[in-house]
Design an enzyme around this catalytic site. Structure first.
Site, mmCIF file in Angstrom:
data_model
loop_
_atom_site.group_PDB
_atom_site.id
_atom_site.type_symbol
_atom_site.label_atom_id
_atom_site.label_comp_id
_atom_site.label_asym_id
_atom_site.label_seq_id
_atom_site.Cartn_x
_atom_site.Cartn_y
_atom_site.Cartn_z
ATOM 1 N N ASP A 1 -7.219 18.542 -14.771
ATOM 2 C CA ASP A 1 -7.539 17.189 -15.227
ATOM 3 C C ASP A 1 -7.160 17.133 -16.705
ATOM 4 O O ASP A 1 -7.802 17.752 -17.557
ATOM 5 C CB ASP A 1 -9.040 16.927 -15.011
ATOM 6 C CG ASP A 1 -9.455 15.515 -15.399
ATOM 7 O OD1 ASP A 1 -8.764 14.900 -16.236
ATOM 8 O OD2 ASP A 1 -10.491 15.039 -14.897
ATOM 9 N N ARG B 1 0.850 -1.197 0.000
ATOM 10 C CA ARG B 1 0.000 0.000 0.000
ATOM 11 C C ARG B 1 0.881 1.241 0.000
ATOM 12 O O ARG B 1 0.619 2.211 -0.698
ATOM 13 C CB ARG B 1 -0.966 0.010 1.192
ATOM 14 C CG ARG B 1 -1.724 1.334 1.328
ATOM 15 C CD ARG B 1 -3.011 1.252 2.146
ATOM 16 N NE ARG B 1 -2.940 0.418 3.305
ATOM 17 C CZ ARG B 1 -2.239 0.703 4.423
ATOM 18 N NH1 ARG B 1 -1.561 1.822 4.507
ATOM 19 N NH2 ARG B 1 -2.216 -0.133 5.439
HETATM 20 O O1 P1T Z 1 -13.162 6.465 -14.346
HETATM 21 P P1 P1T Z 1 -11.986 6.962 -13.563
HETATM 22 O O2 P1T Z 1 -10.690 6.324 -13.938
HETATM 23 O O3 P1T Z 1 -12.231 6.971 -12.099
HETATM 24 O O4 P1T Z 1 -11.772 8.507 -14.002
HETATM 25 C C1 P1T Z 1 -12.694 9.499 -13.728
HETATM 26 C C2 P1T Z 1 -12.578 10.601 -14.745
HETATM 27 C C3 P1T Z 1 -11.929 11.770 -14.407
HETATM 28 N N1 P1T Z 1 -11.784 12.791 -15.284
HETATM 29 C C4 P1T Z 1 -12.271 12.700 -16.532
HETATM 30 C C5 P1T Z 1 -12.098 13.839 -17.476
HETATM 31 C C6 P1T Z 1 -12.940 11.547 -16.955
HETATM 32 O O5 P1T Z 1 -13.394 11.501 -18.206
HETATM 33 C C7 P1T Z 1 -13.114 10.474 -16.039
HETATM 34 C C8 P1T Z 1 -13.865 9.252 -16.402
HETATM 35 N N2 P1T Z 1 -14.727 9.409 -17.496
HETATM 36 C C9 P1T Z 1 -15.549 8.461 -18.013
HETATM 37 C C10 P1T Z 1 -15.689 7.232 -17.513
HETATM 38 C C11 P1T Z 1 -16.316 8.900 -19.189
HETATM 39 O O6 P1T Z 1 -16.869 8.058 -19.931
HETATM 40 O O7 P1T Z 1 -16.375 10.116 -19.430
#
Ligand code: P1T
Length: 380
Positions: free
Chosen positions: A171, A47
């Site tokens: 992001d 972890r």
């Molecule tokens: O799904 P995850 O790995 O937890 O990521 C979340 C996330 C964060 N930021 C952006 C811009 C994202 O597009 C996503 C996840 N998005 C999808 C699953 C989607 O289909 O838009």
């Protein structure tokens, strides 16, 4: 090292001192032998650290041109770790057009812990200043935004953040480090859903953060270890493998994305097309300044403008698969209002353009002609 070399070699030295394997081994172990209490070779429990994860974390830092990388069990787990930097009473200003799951995490979990979120349009960085007060701690930017493809000027936003001593987090999921490197533009934290383009093959869920500041990195490492939302070694290996072809895949995503966007724009059954490469995109000048290409994400609304027309279109697609997620080698189509962004209330959603007739395409790396023919038959 140039970017296309970093994807393959960045941070990947000495990953296997025992046998010098070219790929980092998958260290499928939860724990490590200690010769005496505290006497270990850098890893004590998986972890807090695992050599395969460490190899991925160095690779992530390398491609983002940052100092410290951190892996998480998902993109949302990475965002969750960022939000744990704050406490009740703190305020965060976020773009009002963002992934529905991020919005849900902000409003349905951290808001209940007393953190306040303001969702604002960020097309003009200067306008954000009016929402800043003594409690504001961070600006959260997603660019290009999911799914409206709005573009936020990272450099301009970093000037605002620095002026008021705020953290700026970006992001970078849609663009990836291949097209845009937020840390070079003044951001403090770059976040990824590595589930998407970094993994690139729709076979893994993983998230990441990269930062330059050592104190910030130490606090995030502490949160990573203390909260424990870490990715397993097999998943880290898959993302490492994905990153090795990121530059090649992104080139084709960009080419096919452009072909699809231009095709849709001329089609009578299509109303609006959202793609940052259009010369008349409202922030096209910023796009050209901060991105080296336009990516593989394209959104559109049907000319009919109804939920039924959007549903009928996505159901007829044969090469594009109707599915959540994006950024894999295969083309996907999604219906944000009922899928990825269903957790955003309809009135809020529609304010930013996520109407019932909106469809989001993640354009893959298949043959361009097959993709265009598929869209054509589904529209007609
Ligand atoms: O799904 P995850 O790995 O937890 O990521 C979340 C996330 C964060 N930021 C952006 C811009 C994202 O597009 C996503 C996840 N998005 C999808 C699953 C989607 O289909 O838009």
């Amino acid at each position: 090292m140039k970017f296309n070399t970093k994807t393959i070699h960045g941070g990947q030295h000495d990953t296997d001192p025992a046998f010098e394997s070219v790929m980092p081994p998958i260290y499928q172990t939860s724990t490590y032998k200690q010769s005496t209490p505290g006497g270990h070779k850098g890893f004590e429990y998986s972890r807090s650290g695992n050599p395969t994860r460490a190899a991925l974390e160095r690779s992530l830092a390398s491609i983002e041109n940052g100092k410290f990388g951190l892996g998480f069990g998902s993109g949302l787990a990475a965002i969750d770790a960022v939000l744990k930097l704050f406490k009740s009473g703190d305020e965060i200003i976020s773009t009002n057009d963002l992934y529905g799951g991020s919005y849900r995490l902000f409003t349905k979990i951290f808001q209940d812990f007393g953190i306040k979120f303001r969702f604002v349009s960020m097309e003009n960085a200067g306008e954000v200043e009016q929402y800043i007060n003594e409690n504001t701690k961070m600006i959260w930017v997603e660019t290009p935004t999911n799914p409206m493809m709005n573009i936020i000027d990272i450099e301009a936003m970093s000037r605002v953040a620095k002026k008021y001593n705020l953290l700026l987090a970006v992001d970078n999921t849609f663009a990836t480090a291949y097209l845009q490197r937020p840390l070079e533009l003044g951001a403090d934290i770059v976040m990824h859903s590595a589930t998407k383009y970094l993994g690139g093959h729709s076979d893994v869920v993983l998230g990441s953060l990269v930062v330059n500041d050592q104190k910030l990195a130490e606090r995030l490492y502490f949160i990573q270890k203390a909260s424990g939302a870490v990715p397993g070694p097999q998943d880290c290996f898959l993302v490492l493998r994905g990153i090795k072809t990121l530059h090649l895949r992104m080139q084709r995503h960009c080419e096919n994305g452009e072909a699809v966007a231009r095709f849709l724009k001329d089609h009578p059954k299509v109303d609006k097309v959202y793609w940052p490469g259009f010369e008349d995109h409202p922030n096209h000048e910023v796009v050209k300044k901060q991105m080296s290409g336009f990516g593989g994400m394209v959104s559109l609304t049907t000319a009919e403008g109804t939920l039924e027309s959007a549903v009928s279109f996505v159901e007829k697609l044969k090469v594009f698969t109707l599915a959540e997620s994006l950024g894999g080698v295969e083309s996907l189509a999604g219906h944000p209002a009922t899928m990825t962004h269903a957790s955003i209330p309809k009135e809020e959603r529609e304010k930013t353009g996520i109407v019932d007739s909106l469809i989001r395409l993640s354009v893959g790396i298949e043959d361009e002609e097959d993709l265009l023919n598929d869209l054509k038959q589904a529209l007609e």
